[in-house]
Design an enzyme around this catalytic site. Sequence first.
Site, mmCIF file in Angstrom:
data_model
loop_
_atom_site.group_PDB
_atom_site.id
_atom_site.type_symbol
_atom_site.label_atom_id
_atom_site.label_comp_id
_atom_site.label_asym_id
_atom_site.label_seq_id
_atom_site.Cartn_x
_atom_site.Cartn_y
_atom_site.Cartn_z
ATOM 1 N N ASP A 93 0.924 -1.318 0.005
ATOM 2 C CA ASP A 93 -0.005 0.104 -0.164
ATOM 3 C C ASP A 93 1.165 1.206 -0.023
ATOM 4 O O ASP A 93 2.216 1.190 0.453
ATOM 5 C CB ASP A 93 -0.875 -0.090 1.216
ATOM 6 C CG ASP A 93 -2.120 0.896 0.984
ATOM 7 O OD1 ASP A 93 -3.131 1.016 2.001
ATOM 8 O OD2 ASP A 93 -2.191 1.550 0.057
ATOM 9 N N SER A 94 0.378 2.418 -0.617
ATOM 10 C CA SER A 94 1.036 3.626 -0.520
ATOM 11 C C SER A 94 1.412 4.577 0.538
ATOM 12 O O SER A 94 2.064 5.474 0.517
ATOM 13 C CB SER A 94 0.338 4.503 -1.668
ATOM 14 O OG SER A 94 -0.857 4.588 -1.234
ATOM 15 N N GLY A 95 0.770 4.360 1.466
ATOM 16 C CA GLY A 95 0.992 4.933 2.930
ATOM 17 C C GLY A 95 -0.084 5.755 3.100
ATOM 18 O O GLY A 95 -0.012 6.338 4.612
ATOM 19 N N ASP A 147 -2.940 8.200 -2.274
ATOM 20 C CA ASP A 147 -4.329 8.482 -2.456
ATOM 21 C C ASP A 147 -4.879 9.033 -1.162
ATOM 22 O O ASP A 147 -3.978 8.812 0.062
ATOM 23 C CB ASP A 147 -5.101 7.407 -2.981
ATOM 24 C CG ASP A 147 -5.251 6.369 -1.865
ATOM 25 O OD1 ASP A 147 -4.221 6.042 -1.242
ATOM 26 O OD2 ASP A 147 -6.405 5.587 -1.686
ATOM 27 N N GLN A 192 -11.902 6.297 -5.907
ATOM 28 C CA GLN A 192 -12.276 6.955 -4.668
ATOM 29 C C GLN A 192 -13.744 7.389 -5.102
ATOM 30 O O GLN A 192 -14.391 7.284 -6.156
ATOM 31 C CB GLN A 192 -11.408 8.179 -4.323
ATOM 32 C CG GLN A 192 -9.972 7.570 -3.690
ATOM 33 C CD GLN A 192 -10.389 6.589 -2.337
ATOM 34 O OE1 GLN A 192 -11.250 6.639 -1.698
ATOM 35 N NE2 GLN A 192 -9.190 6.017 -1.891
ATOM 36 N N GLY A 219 -11.429 3.688 -0.238
ATOM 37 C CA GLY A 219 -12.744 4.606 0.412
ATOM 38 C C GLY A 219 -13.929 3.643 1.137
ATOM 39 O O GLY A 219 -14.775 4.263 1.405
ATOM 40 N N ASP A 269 -7.546 -7.646 1.104
ATOM 41 C CA ASP A 269 -6.541 -7.788 2.321
ATOM 42 C C ASP A 269 -7.242 -7.271 3.366
ATOM 43 O O ASP A 269 -8.310 -6.583 3.315
ATOM 44 C CB ASP A 269 -5.415 -6.967 1.824
ATOM 45 C CG ASP A 269 -5.596 -5.497 2.527
ATOM 46 O OD1 ASP A 269 -6.305 -4.668 1.645
ATOM 47 O OD2 ASP A 269 -5.092 -5.071 3.632
ATOM 48 N N CYS A 309 -4.102 -28.307 7.980
ATOM 49 C CA CYS A 309 -3.388 -27.204 8.545
ATOM 50 C C CYS A 309 -3.381 -27.767 9.923
ATOM 51 O O CYS A 309 -4.117 -28.173 10.755
ATOM 52 C CB CYS A 309 -4.184 -25.727 8.428
ATOM 53 S SG CYS A 309 -3.317 -24.772 9.690
ATOM 54 N N HIS A 338 -4.345 -20.870 11.779
ATOM 55 C CA HIS A 338 -5.614 -21.495 11.680
ATOM 56 C C HIS A 338 -6.644 -20.407 10.817
ATOM 57 O O HIS A 338 -7.319 -20.914 9.956
ATOM 58 C CB HIS A 338 -6.574 -21.907 12.692
ATOM 59 C CG HIS A 338 -7.940 -22.042 12.756
ATOM 60 N ND1 HIS A 338 -8.336 -23.478 12.108
ATOM 61 C CD2 HIS A 338 -8.987 -21.234 13.053
ATOM 62 C CE1 HIS A 338 -9.755 -23.050 12.045
ATOM 63 N NE2 HIS A 338 -10.191 -21.875 12.500
HETATM 64 C C1 LIG Z 1 -9.983 -1.707 6.752
HETATM 65 N N1 LIG Z 1 -10.489 -0.823 6.019
HETATM 66 C C2 LIG Z 1 -9.668 -0.175 4.846
HETATM 67 N N2 LIG Z 1 -10.111 0.556 4.068
HETATM 68 C C3 LIG Z 1 -9.287 1.238 3.334
HETATM 69 C C4 LIG Z 1 -9.327 2.150 2.138
HETATM 70 C C5 LIG Z 1 -7.987 2.456 1.841
HETATM 71 C C6 LIG Z 1 -7.927 3.457 0.665
HETATM 72 O O1 LIG Z 1 -8.808 4.080 0.553
HETATM 73 N N3 LIG Z 1 -6.542 3.689 0.107
HETATM 74 C C7 LIG Z 1 -5.436 3.064 0.427
HETATM 75 N N4 LIG Z 1 -4.293 3.248 -0.046
HETATM 76 N N5 LIG Z 1 -5.621 1.852 1.393
HETATM 77 C C8 LIG Z 1 -6.846 1.557 2.032
HETATM 78 C C9 LIG Z 1 -6.891 0.921 3.140
HETATM 79 C C10 LIG Z 1 -5.454 0.070 3.705
HETATM 80 C C11 LIG Z 1 -5.588 -1.554 3.013
HETATM 81 N N6 LIG Z 1 -4.530 -2.482 3.415
HETATM 82 C C12 LIG Z 1 -7.981 0.531 3.794
HETATM 83 N N7 LIG Z 1 -8.493 -0.416 4.726
#
Ligand SMILES: CNc1nc2cc3c(=O)[nH]c(N)nc3c(CCN)c2[nH]1
Length: 375
Positions: A93-95, A147, A192, A219, A269, A309, A338
């Site tokens: 992810d970009s941070g 973003d 978004q 988003g 994820d 497992c 698990h």
């Molecule tokens: C747990 N809910 C959640 N909503 C997200 C939205 C973004 C999102 O809109 N943008 C980015 N870059 N990451 C998000 C993440 C992190 C994902 N590992 C999110 N996680």
Amino acid sequence: MTEPFSLSVNATDGAARTGVIKTPRGEIRTPAFMPVGTAGTVKAMLPEHVRATGADIVLGNTYHLMLRPTAERVAKLGGLHQFMNWSRPILTDSGGFQVMSLSKLRKLTEDGVSFQSHIDGSRHMLTPERSIEIQCLLGSDIQMQLDECPAIPIEHDKARESMLLSARWAERSKRAFEELSKPGQALFGIVQGANYEDLRRESLDKLIEIDFPGYSIGGLAVGEGREEMFRVLDFTCPHMPADKPRYLMGVGKPADIVGAVARGVDMFDCVAPTRSGRHGQAWTKTGAINIKNAIFAEDPEPLDPESDCPASRDYSKAYLHHLFKAGEYLGPMLLTWHNLQYYQDLMSGLREAIASARLAAYIENFKSETGETLV
Ligand SMILES: CNc1nc2cc3c(=O)[nH]c(N)nc3c(CCN)c2[nH]1
């Protein structure tokens, strides 16, 4: 010749698809669940056990790794794959999302976001260009544009302002990626627009115009609830390129994933299986349990005797209950293992159901076994 990044869809069932994403470091079977390995480790798991559950790809985080040990140090040590002993694909992810949820004293401008480290208070700046530089230093196979992820609810004009900023950052991220990336690596644009149909459409049109090999749906999973999330997916997924991966960020609980796969999402994820495993929650075919509950104190049965497992098959619930009561490390390790197996079994079940055109039956069975309604 390095295999270019590509998705081949092998079968569809309604809006759902199953296929394979080819990358130079290996194939990713979709729909895919990506265990979260935030700081270069899937917490409490050995990489070989993550692989043993069936995971084809894991997630890393720019925000955490840029702060500690720094991307430059990881690069000096051979990149993130070598550093964490995981040779298969890694998505980073970009941070931006993590900065907003973890750091202090943040300042968001057109250029990027400046913030104070939650670890030692040091000041940092993340721009679209710096985020790509970090992801390339890590050696990430699937990178994310920088973003902004607004909360829901948000007024329409504020949501549009945020979406347009992310679209401008998408453009800048792609230019930096073209400069710094290696063949076979991919950059995803992130759609978004909060829960507004017109803004989601406008965001997607802008990203398609810029052109990416894959598209993330950002988003969401920000507290809007499952029904609202599905409603946004209903009007977003059908307009996403059918031949490119769709990654729903941060999702989710098993029922979220089942509903999103049915709407055409390919990649997921979520920290749920690992984080809840560390706190004693185990997913089972009939729903989630908390192993610390006294009813398990003398339960001689394992979580899933038919599982391949070891964590699911070789340890009684009574023993797991004891480990958590005693605060033993092995408790969180076994429950994490698990839960990740449960998630990968869910994904392989979904892939097989789509491939044999019986996703509807699979979903009915999931609902009756777990008691989930799926709205
Ligand atoms: C747990 N809910 C959640 N909503 C997200 C939205 C973004 C999102 O809109 N943008 C980015 N870059 N990451 C998000 C993440 C992190 C994902 N590992 C999110 N996680």
